[in-house]
Design a protein around this motif. Structure first.
Motif, PDB file in Angstrom:
ATOM      1  N   GLU A   1      10.633  -5.552  -0.630  1.00 51.88           N
ATOM      2  CA  GLU A   1      10.470  -5.769   0.810  1.00 51.88           C
ATOM      3  C   GLU A   1       9.170  -6.521   1.094  1.00 51.88           C
ATOM      4  OE1 GLU A   1      10.676  -1.871   2.412  1.00 51.88           O
ATOM      5  OE2 GLU A   1      12.872  -1.782   2.389  1.00 51.88           O
ATOM      6  N   ALA A   2       8.120  -6.161   0.366  1.00 47.11           N
ATOM      7  CA  ALA A   2       6.839  -6.848   0.546  1.00 47.11           C
ATOM      8  C   ALA A   2       6.959  -8.321   0.182  1.00 47.11           C
ATOM      9  CB  ALA A   2       5.757  -6.177  -0.309  1.00 47.11           C
ATOM     10  N   ILE A   3       7.671  -8.613  -0.912  1.00 50.33           N
ATOM     11  CA  ILE A   3       7.877  -9.994  -1.322  1.00 50.33           C
ATOM     12  C   ILE A   3       8.674 -10.751  -0.272  1.00 50.33           C
ATOM     13  CG2 ILE A   3       9.037 -11.469  -3.023  1.00 50.33           C
ATOM     14  CD1 ILE A   3       8.344  -9.320  -5.130  1.00 50.33           C
ATOM     15  N   SER A   4       9.679 -10.090   0.292  1.00 50.70           N
ATOM     16  CA  SER A   4      10.496 -10.727   1.331  1.00 50.70           C
ATOM     17  C   SER A   4       9.654 -11.074   2.552  1.00 50.70           C
ATOM     18  CB  SER A   4      11.640  -9.792   1.721  1.00 50.70           C
ATOM     19  OG  SER A   4      12.402 -10.348   2.779  1.00 50.70           O
ATOM     20  N   TYR A   5       8.804 -10.146   2.978  1.00 51.21           N
ATOM     21  CA  TYR A   5       7.926 -10.410   4.122  1.00 51.21           C
ATOM     22  C   TYR A   5       7.006 -11.595   3.835  1.00 51.21           C
ATOM     23  CZ  TYR A   5       9.222  -5.920   6.260  1.00 51.21           C
ATOM     24  OH  TYR A   5       9.902  -4.887   6.838  1.00 51.21           O
ATOM     25  N   THR A   6       6.468 -11.630   2.610  1.00 50.88           N
ATOM     26  CA  THR A   6       5.564 -12.719   2.241  1.00 50.88           C
ATOM     27  C   THR A   6       6.297 -14.062   2.237  1.00 50.88           C
ATOM     28  OG1 THR A   6       4.266 -11.210   0.853  1.00 50.88           O
ATOM     29  CG2 THR A   6       4.010 -13.568   0.455  1.00 50.88           C
ATOM     30  N   GLN A   7       7.531 -14.071   1.720  1.00 51.67           N
ATOM     31  CA  GLN A   7       8.306 -15.310   1.692  1.00 51.67           C
ATOM     32  C   GLN A   7       8.597 -15.800   3.104  1.00 51.67           C
ATOM     33  OE1 GLN A   7       9.222 -17.101  -1.191  1.00 51.67           O
ATOM     34  NE2 GLN A   7       9.500 -18.590   0.463  1.00 51.67           N
ATOM     35  N   THR A   8       8.906 -14.876   4.005  1.00 52.38           N
ATOM     36  CA  THR A   8       9.135 -15.253   5.398  1.00 52.38           C
ATOM     37  C   THR A   8       7.889 -15.900   5.994  1.00 52.38           C
ATOM     38  OG1 THR A   8      10.726 -13.454   5.718  1.00 52.38           O
ATOM     39  CG2 THR A   8       9.732 -14.386   7.710  1.00 52.38           C
TER      40      THR A   8
ATOM     41  N   LEU B   1       0.828  -1.206   0.000  1.00 50.71           N
ATOM     42  CA  LEU B   1       0.000   0.000   0.000  1.00 50.71           C
ATOM     43  C   LEU B   1       0.862   1.254   0.000  1.00 50.71           C
ATOM     44  CD1 LEU B   1      -2.808  -1.046   2.527  1.00 50.71           C
ATOM     45  CD2 LEU B   1      -2.977  -0.872   0.036  1.00 50.71           C
ATOM     46  N   THR B   2       1.940   1.202   0.787  1.00 51.45           N
ATOM     47  CA  THR B   2       2.834   2.359   0.853  1.00 51.45           C
ATOM     48  C   THR B   2       3.509   2.609  -0.489  1.00 51.45           C
ATOM     49  OG1 THR B   2       3.275   1.926   3.188  1.00 51.45           O
ATOM     50  CG2 THR B   2       4.830   3.339   2.048  1.00 51.45           C
ATOM     51  N   SER B   3       3.900   1.531  -1.163  1.00 49.59           N
ATOM     52  CA  SER B   3       4.572   1.687  -2.454  1.00 49.59           C
ATOM     53  C   SER B   3       3.646   2.327  -3.487  1.00 49.59           C
ATOM     54  CB  SER B   3       5.064   0.335  -2.965  1.00 49.59           C
ATOM     55  OG  SER B   3       3.976  -0.503  -3.325  1.00 49.59           O
ATOM     56  N   GLN B   4       2.338   2.085  -3.326  1.00 51.02           N
ATOM     57  CA  GLN B   4       1.373   2.633  -4.277  1.00 51.02           C
ATOM     58  C   GLN B   4       1.053   4.094  -4.001  1.00 51.02           C
ATOM     59  OE1 GLN B   4      -1.935  -0.027  -3.887  1.00 51.02           O
ATOM     60  NE2 GLN B   4      -0.974  -1.689  -5.053  1.00 51.02           N
ATOM     61  N   THR B   5       1.107   4.490  -2.732  1.00 50.56           N
ATOM     62  CA  THR B   5       0.644   5.836  -2.366  1.00 50.56           C
ATOM     63  C   THR B   5       1.756   6.823  -2.035  1.00 50.56           C
ATOM     64  OG1 THR B   5       0.411   5.145  -0.045  1.00 50.56           O
ATOM     65  CG2 THR B   5      -1.522   4.907  -1.464  1.00 50.56           C
ATOM     66  N   ARG B   6       2.942   6.307  -1.638  1.00 45.80           N
ATOM     67  CA  ARG B   6       3.986   7.212  -1.156  1.00 45.80           C
ATOM     68  C   ARG B   6       5.299   7.131  -1.920  1.00 45.80           C
ATOM     69  NH1 ARG B   6       3.479   6.634   5.473  1.00 45.80           N
ATOM     70  NH2 ARG B   6       1.246   7.096   5.617  1.00 45.80           N
ATOM     71  N   ALA B   7       5.410   6.185  -2.808  1.00 51.67           N
ATOM     72  CA  ALA B   7       6.667   6.058  -3.546  1.00 51.67           C
ATOM     73  C   ALA B   7       6.867   7.277  -4.446  1.00 51.67           C
ATOM     74  CB  ALA B   7       6.659   4.783  -4.379  1.00 51.67           C
TER      75      ALA B   7
ATOM     76  N   ARG C   1      10.022   0.033  -6.394  1.00 52.00           N
ATOM     77  CA  ARG C   1      10.576  -1.300  -6.604  1.00 52.00           C
ATOM     78  C   ARG C   1      11.164  -1.859  -5.301  1.00 52.00           C
ATOM     79  NH1 ARG C   1      13.870  -0.074 -10.284  1.00 52.00           N
ATOM     80  NH2 ARG C   1      12.496  -0.505 -12.053  1.00 52.00           N
ATOM     81  N   THR C   2      11.851  -0.995  -4.555  1.00 56.00           N
ATOM     82  CA  THR C   2      12.433  -1.414  -3.275  1.00 56.00           C
ATOM     83  C   THR C   2      11.343  -1.838  -2.296  1.00 56.00           C
ATOM     84  OG1 THR C   2      14.330   0.066  -3.536  1.00 56.00           O
ATOM     85  CG2 THR C   2      13.831  -0.683  -1.307  1.00 56.00           C
ATOM     86  N   MET C   3      10.271  -1.054  -2.233  1.00 58.41           N
ATOM     87  CA  MET C   3       9.164  -1.393  -1.334  1.00 58.41           C
ATOM     88  C   MET C   3       8.503  -2.697  -1.750  1.00 58.41           C
ATOM     89  SD  MET C   3       7.365   2.298  -0.648  1.00 58.41           S
ATOM     90  CE  MET C   3       8.164   3.558   0.354  1.00 58.41           C
ATOM     91  N   LEU C   4       8.384  -2.913  -3.051  1.00 60.35           N
ATOM     92  CA  LEU C   4       7.785  -4.152  -3.544  1.00 60.35           C
ATOM     93  C   LEU C   4       8.663  -5.353  -3.179  1.00 60.35           C
ATOM     94  CD1 LEU C   4       5.592  -5.590  -5.165  1.00 60.35           C
ATOM     95  CD2 LEU C   4       6.897  -5.102  -7.245  1.00 60.35           C
TER      96      LEU C   4
END
Length: 213
Positions: free
Chosen positions: A85-92, A67-73, A80-83
């Protein structure tokens, strides 16, 4: 998830129970053994809940980051960096869920299958009563290592394997294979290779001793 036999579940339960053994084997009495295994099952329940809670938190972080990457990037690189990070959290979260999925089967069988509980208790009992002898046998098979310097999980896997070969008459190849499977689940990346090597040296030394005698 691959179905496991009752003895495999019992072996895993025994491994997790061994970490709770008192340092002095004499302090563990016969009536304490079922309580020890039961305490392990209760600990597993708590670990499953904690793991699920942690996975949920990681998924929430992933969602927040998206959500942050969509509204505040401010630019494409930041998005891309925020995305990532989101993928990393999901993988964890996925990894944590994968770990938690295995435990309910163990808990259920430990509670419902008498053979599982009985065999787990027998393993813990033998390892506890013959710990000194088992460790002496392992020490002879170790190269540039001492038993008391091994990681506890590796030491306990080795102890179970030796106990099953020496006191339960489990064929050497079966005991080694089961120990390797346990190591792949609980030890480090190289743990299963190390354990395989130690147990093969142990069986070779045992054969040599038998021939010489």
């Amino acid at each position: 998830m691959q179905d496991r036999k009752p003895q495999q579940i019992a072996r895993e339960l025994a491994l997790l129970s061994l970490s709770q053994l008192p340092v002095n084997p004499k302090k563990l009495t016969e009536e304490h053994l079922p309580k020890l295994v039961l305490a392990t099952v209760r600990t597993l329940r708590a670990e499953v809940q904690d793991t699920l809670d942690n996975a949920a938190a990681e998924l929430q972080r992933s969602n927040d980051r998206l959500l942050t990457s969509q509204t505040r990037a401010s630019d494409m690189n930041t998005a891309r960096t925020m995305l990532q990070e989101a993928i990393s959290y999901t993988q964890t979260a996925i990894n944590q869920l994968g770990a938690a999925v295995e435990f309910p089967e163990l808990i259920q069988l430990a509670n419902q299958d008498r053979e599982v509980g009985r065999y787990a208790i027998q393993i813990v009992k033998i390892v506890n009563e013959h710990r000194i002898l088992i460790d002496e046998q392992l020490a002879a098979a170790l190269v540039d290592w001492q038993v008391n310097r091994l990681a506890q999980i590796d030491r306990d896997i080795l102890r179970i394997a030796v106990a099953e070969m020496e006191f339960f008459n489990l064929p050497n190849s079966v005991a080694i294979n089961e120990a390797v499977l346990l190591a792949k689940r609980y030890s480090g990346d190289e743990g299963h290779r190390f354990i395989n090597g130690v147990l093969r040296r142990f069986t070779e030394q045992k054969k040599l001793t038998s021939v010489l005698s």
